[in-house]
Design an enzyme around this catalytic site. Structure first.
Site: not given
Length: 306
Positions: A164, A213, A295
């Site tokens: 990520r 998310s 995130e």
């Protein structure tokens, strides 16, 4: 501010541009006409003024006090998609889902992008991934406009992808990405995407105001107890174990359907959403000792007095 051919707006509210529908205004909001307009603007912009590239706001919380920066949002001139053989070239403003569908029509497998919310620029910046495939696995090159206004092409080795994350230069605006894809039968790729969509719709609150998310999956542990990068432990599981499924703060709630999704049930402020996220992090830390990492990107200033 520099002269532009695109649209430059002062004090533009960002709330309606994010999927969570919260947040204050940006000092300036720039929609460039083309890559030359963007490069000239950045080259002439004083270095003291911050730049924040913004996609479709799918994984973003803008705090209630707004953003002290020029927000740059790419529009129609940056959303083209072309396919030549197994190579897919797309503008940074192209939606992930549209790229997946166009690629599949030509027998190019980018099916992992179909259920990822957002645009290609954000997908590359965050090394988006799903079903075991990440942007880093298929990216050939990316074109970016640096903060200096220079246009450069970066390869995978330049972007140094992680989980990520990427090493995209500070203040750079990604304008185009090229993918080298595996091949597949169009019908089979379409069928796979339909199955993925059905699974997502059955397990995630896709009809509510969310930002995808909320937290990254925690690092796993090797047999020696050291942290590894398998990410087999899921954020929703540690949130559930800490008793935070359905937790609330103001108009914000951790979804009963999927506990790693923050939801604006109506009337939530950015402070409600971020505060609830921090409540969850604290509960998980107290229960399991795990530090959840956001995130969802959070930017800007809190509302005055809070």
């Amino acid at each position: 501010m520099p002269e532009v051919r695109g649209k430059l707006t002062a004090g533009r509210s960002l709330a309606e541009l994010t999927w969570l529908r919260v947040g204050g205004a940006a000092d300036w909001f720039f929609q460039p006409a083309d890559i030359q307009d963007l490069g000239a603007f950045l080259a002439a912009l004083p270095e003291t003024i911050a730049v924040f590239p913004m996609g479709v706001g799918s994984n973003l919380i803008v705090r209630d006090g707004g953003l002290r920066a020029v927000v740059i949002r790419l529009g129609r001139g940056f959303n083209g998609i072309t396919v030549e053989g197994s190579r897919v070239r797309c503008g940074a403003a192209a939606l992930d889902a549209h790229v997946a569908k166009r690629a599949a029509e030509h027998g190019c497998d980018l099916t992992f992008l179909r259920t990822i919310p957002g645009s290609i620029g954000g997908a590359v910046r965050m090394n988006a991934g799903c079903y075991g495939t990440y942007v880093a696995d298929v990216l050939a090159e990316a074109t970016v406009v640096l903060r200096s206004g220079e246009v450069v092409t970066l390869g995978v080795e330049d972007l140094r992808f992680g989980y990520r994350s990427s090493a995209l230069p500070e203040g750079a605006v990604l304008v185009e990405a090229v993918f080298d894809t595996p091949r597949g039968a169009p019908d089979a790729l379409e069928s796979r995407m339909a199955e993925q969509l059905a699974k997502r719709d059955a397990t995630q609150p896709v009809k509510q105001r969310t930002a995808g998310s909320t937290f990254r999956n925690p690092l796993g542990r090797s047999s020696t107890g050291a942290a590894d990068d398998t990410h087999e432990l899921k954020a929703w599981k540690v949130i559930d174990d800490a008793g935070m499924r359905g937790a609330r703060r103001g108009g914000a709630v951790m979804s009963e359907m999927h506990s790693n999704f923050l939801v604006n049930e109506g009337g939530a402020t950015a402070a409600d959403l971020e505060g609830l996220g921090e409540d969850v992090r604290a509960a998980v830390k107290a229960h399991s000792g795990i530090d959840l990492t956001w995130e969802v990107i959070r930017v800007g200033d809190p509302e005055a007095g809070l």
